[in-house]
Design a protein around this motif. Sequence first.
Motif, PDB file in Angstrom:
ATOM      1  N   ASN A 271       7.610   2.695  21.003  1.00  0.00           N
ATOM      2  CA  ASN A 271       6.965   2.695  19.689  1.00  0.00           C
ATOM      3  C   ASN A 271       6.935   4.130  19.132  1.00  0.00           C
ATOM      4  O   ASN A 271       6.162   4.944  19.577  1.00  0.00           O
ATOM      5  CB  ASN A 271       5.527   2.188  19.802  1.00  0.00           C
ATOM      6  CG  ASN A 271       4.880   1.967  18.438  1.00  0.00           C
ATOM      7  OD1 ASN A 271       5.405   1.215  17.637  1.00  0.00           O
ATOM      8  ND2 ASN A 271       3.760   2.621  18.172  1.00  0.00           N
ATOM      9  N   MET A 272       7.775   4.475  18.185  1.00  0.00           N
ATOM     10  CA  MET A 272       8.965   3.739  17.798  1.00  0.00           C
ATOM     11  C   MET A 272      10.177   4.336  18.528  1.00  0.00           C
ATOM     12  O   MET A 272      10.082   5.433  19.063  1.00  0.00           O
ATOM     13  CB  MET A 272       9.173   3.827  16.291  1.00  0.00           C
ATOM     14  CG  MET A 272       8.006   3.254  15.516  1.00  0.00           C
ATOM     15  SD  MET A 272       8.287   3.330  13.702  1.00  0.00           S
ATOM     16  CE  MET A 272       9.764   2.309  13.479  1.00  0.00           C
ATOM     17  N   PRO A 273      11.323   3.633  18.522  1.00  0.00           N
ATOM     18  CA  PRO A 273      12.503   4.150  19.218  1.00  0.00           C
ATOM     19  C   PRO A 273      12.918   5.545  18.755  1.00  0.00           C
ATOM     20  O   PRO A 273      13.453   6.322  19.550  1.00  0.00           O
ATOM     21  CB  PRO A 273      13.577   3.109  18.880  1.00  0.00           C
ATOM     22  CG  PRO A 273      12.814   1.843  18.698  1.00  0.00           C
ATOM     23  CD  PRO A 273      11.538   2.253  18.027  1.00  0.00           C
TER      24      PRO A 273
ATOM     25  N   LYS B 165      -2.428   8.997  17.769  1.00  0.00           N
ATOM     26  CA  LYS B 165      -2.871   9.374  16.427  1.00  0.00           C
ATOM     27  C   LYS B 165      -3.395   8.132  15.755  1.00  0.00           C
ATOM     28  O   LYS B 165      -2.697   7.108  15.682  1.00  0.00           O
ATOM     29  CB  LYS B 165      -1.735   9.975  15.600  1.00  0.00           C
ATOM     30  CG  LYS B 165      -2.184  10.419  14.207  1.00  0.00           C
ATOM     31  CD  LYS B 165      -1.070  11.114  13.443  1.00  0.00           C
ATOM     32  CE  LYS B 165      -1.569  11.593  12.087  1.00  0.00           C
ATOM     33  NZ  LYS B 165      -0.527  12.358  11.353  1.00  0.00           N
ATOM     34  N   LYS B 166      -4.625   8.204  15.263  1.00  0.00           N
ATOM     35  CA  LYS B 166      -5.203   7.044  14.600  1.00  0.00           C
ATOM     36  C   LYS B 166      -4.392   6.684  13.359  1.00  0.00           C
ATOM     37  O   LYS B 166      -3.911   7.558  12.641  1.00  0.00           O
ATOM     38  CB  LYS B 166      -6.652   7.326  14.215  1.00  0.00           C
ATOM     39  CG  LYS B 166      -7.593   7.423  15.412  1.00  0.00           C
ATOM     40  CD  LYS B 166      -9.023   7.657  14.967  1.00  0.00           C
ATOM     41  CE  LYS B 166      -9.963   7.720  16.165  1.00  0.00           C
ATOM     42  NZ  LYS B 166     -11.369   7.964  15.745  1.00  0.00           N
ATOM     43  N   ALA B 167      -4.261   5.391  13.141  1.00  0.00           N
ATOM     44  CA  ALA B 167      -3.559   4.869  11.968  1.00  0.00           C
ATOM     45  C   ALA B 167      -2.130   5.393  11.894  1.00  0.00           C
ATOM     46  O   ALA B 167      -1.617   5.712  10.814  1.00  0.00           O
ATOM     47  CB  ALA B 167      -4.318   5.199  10.689  1.00  0.00           C
TER      48      ALA B 167
ATOM     49  N   PRO C 273      -6.095   6.904  23.676  1.00  0.00           N
ATOM     50  CA  PRO C 273      -4.720   6.779  24.127  1.00  0.00           C
ATOM     51  C   PRO C 273      -3.975   5.725  23.332  1.00  0.00           C
ATOM     52  O   PRO C 273      -4.540   4.712  22.926  1.00  0.00           O
ATOM     53  CB  PRO C 273      -4.873   6.359  25.602  1.00  0.00           C
ATOM     54  CG  PRO C 273      -6.244   6.792  25.971  1.00  0.00           C
ATOM     55  CD  PRO C 273      -7.063   6.677  24.721  1.00  0.00           C
ATOM     56  N   ALA C 274      -2.692   5.965  23.151  1.00  0.00           N
ATOM     57  CA  ALA C 274      -1.865   4.968  22.475  1.00  0.00           C
ATOM     58  C   ALA C 274      -1.659   3.776  23.386  1.00  0.00           C
ATOM     59  O   ALA C 274      -1.700   3.868  24.591  1.00  0.00           O
ATOM     60  CB  ALA C 274      -0.510   5.585  22.122  1.00  0.00           C
ATOM     61  N   ALA C 275      -1.424   2.631  22.776  1.00  0.00           N
ATOM     62  CA  ALA C 275      -1.065   1.400  23.485  1.00  0.00           C
ATOM     63  C   ALA C 275      -2.142   0.906  24.413  1.00  0.00           C
ATOM     64  O   ALA C 275      -1.870   0.430  25.495  1.00  0.00           O
ATOM     65  CB  ALA C 275       0.224   1.608  24.277  1.00  0.00           C
ATOM     66  N   THR C 276      -3.423   0.976  24.015  1.00  0.00           N
ATOM     67  CA  THR C 276      -4.493   0.539  24.908  1.00  0.00           C
ATOM     68  C   THR C 276      -5.197  -0.715  24.429  1.00  0.00           C
ATOM     69  O   THR C 276      -6.190  -1.118  25.008  1.00  0.00           O
ATOM     70  CB  THR C 276      -5.547   1.644  25.063  1.00  0.00           C
ATOM     71  OG1 THR C 276      -6.042   2.011  23.768  1.00  0.00           O
ATOM     72  CG2 THR C 276      -4.969   2.859  25.748  1.00  0.00           C
TER      73      THR C 276
ATOM     74  N   GLY D 251      -0.910  -2.289  20.021  1.00  0.00           N
ATOM     75  CA  GLY D 251      -1.278  -0.885  20.110  1.00  0.00           C
ATOM     76  C   GLY D 251      -0.414   0.023  19.265  1.00  0.00           C
ATOM     77  O   GLY D 251      -0.531   1.252  19.359  1.00  0.00           O
ATOM     78  N   GLY D 252       0.449  -0.535  18.437  1.00  0.00           N
ATOM     79  CA  GLY D 252       1.432   0.255  17.715  1.00  0.00           C
ATOM     80  C   GLY D 252       0.872   1.271  16.754  1.00  0.00           C
ATOM     81  O   GLY D 252       1.468   2.331  16.551  1.00  0.00           O
ATOM     82  N   ASN D 253      -0.279   0.982  16.160  1.00  0.00           N
ATOM     83  CA  ASN D 253      -0.840   1.931  15.189  1.00  0.00           C
ATOM     84  C   ASN D 253      -1.738   2.981  15.846  1.00  0.00           C
ATOM     85  O   ASN D 253      -2.396   3.750  15.156  1.00  0.00           O
ATOM     86  CB  ASN D 253      -1.599   1.189  14.092  1.00  0.00           C
ATOM     87  CG  ASN D 253      -2.795   0.411  14.620  1.00  0.00           C
ATOM     88  OD1 ASN D 253      -3.056   0.405  15.817  1.00  0.00           O
ATOM     89  ND2 ASN D 253      -3.506  -0.260  13.726  1.00  0.00           N
ATOM     90  N   THR D 254      -1.756   3.027  17.201  1.00  0.00           N
ATOM     91  CA  THR D 254      -2.553   4.043  17.897  1.00  0.00           C
ATOM     92  C   THR D 254      -1.747   5.291  18.218  1.00  0.00           C
ATOM     93  O   THR D 254      -2.306   6.288  18.666  1.00  0.00           O
ATOM     94  CB  THR D 254      -3.136   3.489  19.209  1.00  0.00           C
ATOM     95  OG1 THR D 254      -2.055   3.183  20.114  1.00  0.00           O
ATOM     96  CG2 THR D 254      -3.965   2.240  18.949  1.00  0.00           C
ATOM     97  N   GLY D 255      -0.422   5.260  18.033  1.00  0.00           N
ATOM     98  CA  GLY D 255       0.379   6.438  18.296  1.00  0.00           C
ATOM     99  C   GLY D 255       1.788   6.102  18.739  1.00  0.00           C
ATOM    100  O   GLY D 255       2.171   4.930  18.815  1.00  0.00           O
TER     101      GLY D 255
END
Length: 366
Positions: free
Chosen positions: A346-348, A293-295, A37-40, A152-156
Motif C-alpha cells: 500500500n501502495m505499490p 500518516k493519518k488520512a 502504525p499503518a495497517a493495524t 488499513g490503507g488510509n493509515t499510511g
Amino acid sequence: MKTFKTLLSMSLLLTALTPAVAVHAASPAASTTASSPAATANTTSSTPADTTSATDTQQPEVNKQFFDQQKSAVLRDLTGSEPVSNAAADETSADQLQQADYTYMTVTGEVYSSKRGYLGAAKRDNDNAPDNTTSVTQFDPNNPIPVEQVNGGNTGAFERRQLGFEGFDSITSDITLPTVSGLGQGEQPWVYYGFDAESGKAIEAGYSYQTGTHRWLPYIRSNGFYYGDSSVQKYDTNQVKNVKFYLAKTVSSDTYYNAYFVVDNTQVLIAPTKWTDSDSNSTSVKRVTSIAKKAFTGYDIVGSTMNQRYENVQVSRFYEEQGYPWSQYKEYTENRNGRWYGTIDNMPSYVHRDWLSTSIYNGNNQ
C-alpha cells in the motif's frame, strides 16, 4: 497448552518489571507524534504466536517432503499430469522452480507466485453467460488499488506480509531497522509484528520511530501503547537479533493470554490481551514495515525508510513445540466487502524491494 511456553512465560513474568527495562503506557516522552502504525485495523476473516527455545531460532532444513509435494503440485498444474520420477530430471526441475518467479492458478482458483507465495483467489464473473464462458480476475499485487479499498490503507504506506488464520501464536526473526530521512509533518515509521483473530481481536509489537529523538523504541499495542525505555532503544541500521513476539498464559488455568516481546532471550515488554482459548485455532500472524500518516491518500507521504529487513523468520502455532520457517506456510490475500486484507503493498509505488530489503518511499518522486 505448551508446557515449555508456560514455564518460560512464568519465569519471564517474574522479571518483567526490573529496573533495567521499564514498561509503561504511552506518554509524550515516549513518542513525539500521535500517529498510529499503518495497517493495524482489525482483520476479521470469514475463512479460515512463539516462545521457542534457543535451538528453535536455528532455521531447520527445508522439509523435503513438503517441498516435493509443492513441486509436484506445481508441475501437475503446469503440465496437466504427474511428473515422471527421474533423479536427474527432478533435480533440474527443482532448480528451475527455485530460481524462477512464475505465477500460476490452481483448478480451485487460488493464485500463487513462486517467490511471493499466495496472491489471492480468482474471482469468477459472468457465470450465467449464455455461452457458459467464464472470465477470471486475478489479484494483482502490482495494481495500485485505492487506499480506501485496502484494510488499513488510509493509515499510511506499508508492506504487509500475512499468513492465514491457522492458529499462530508466535513469530521470531532478526530485524534490521531502516534508515529514516525526510519525514514530513505527521509521518512516523514503524516496524512490527501482529496477530489478528477471526473474532476481530488485534495486537501488534515491534519498533516505533521517535521523530523528536531519532531513535527506535520497542512497543506493544494492546488496548493502548506500552513502550520500553531508553535502556532498550535502538537506532537506524541496527540489527536486532532474535526478536520474538508471542502469546502465552502465565499459568494454564488463566482465562486470557498475555503478549510478550522478547529480544535475544531477554523480556522487554509484556501486555495483557483479550485472547482466549477460543482464538487458538484461528489466529493469523503478520509482519509489516511502514510509514504511518493519518488520512493517507496514497500519494502524500514525503519521507523514506530504506533497507529494512526481516531475516530467519520463524512462526509457530498453538499446541506445537517447534517453530518453522515463514516460507513453509501460505500467505493469504482476500477481498471481503470491497476491501483487501492480508498480504498487500500500500501502495505499490511506495514499496521497493532489493532481495531481503524493503524500502518505503514514493517512487513517483524519484
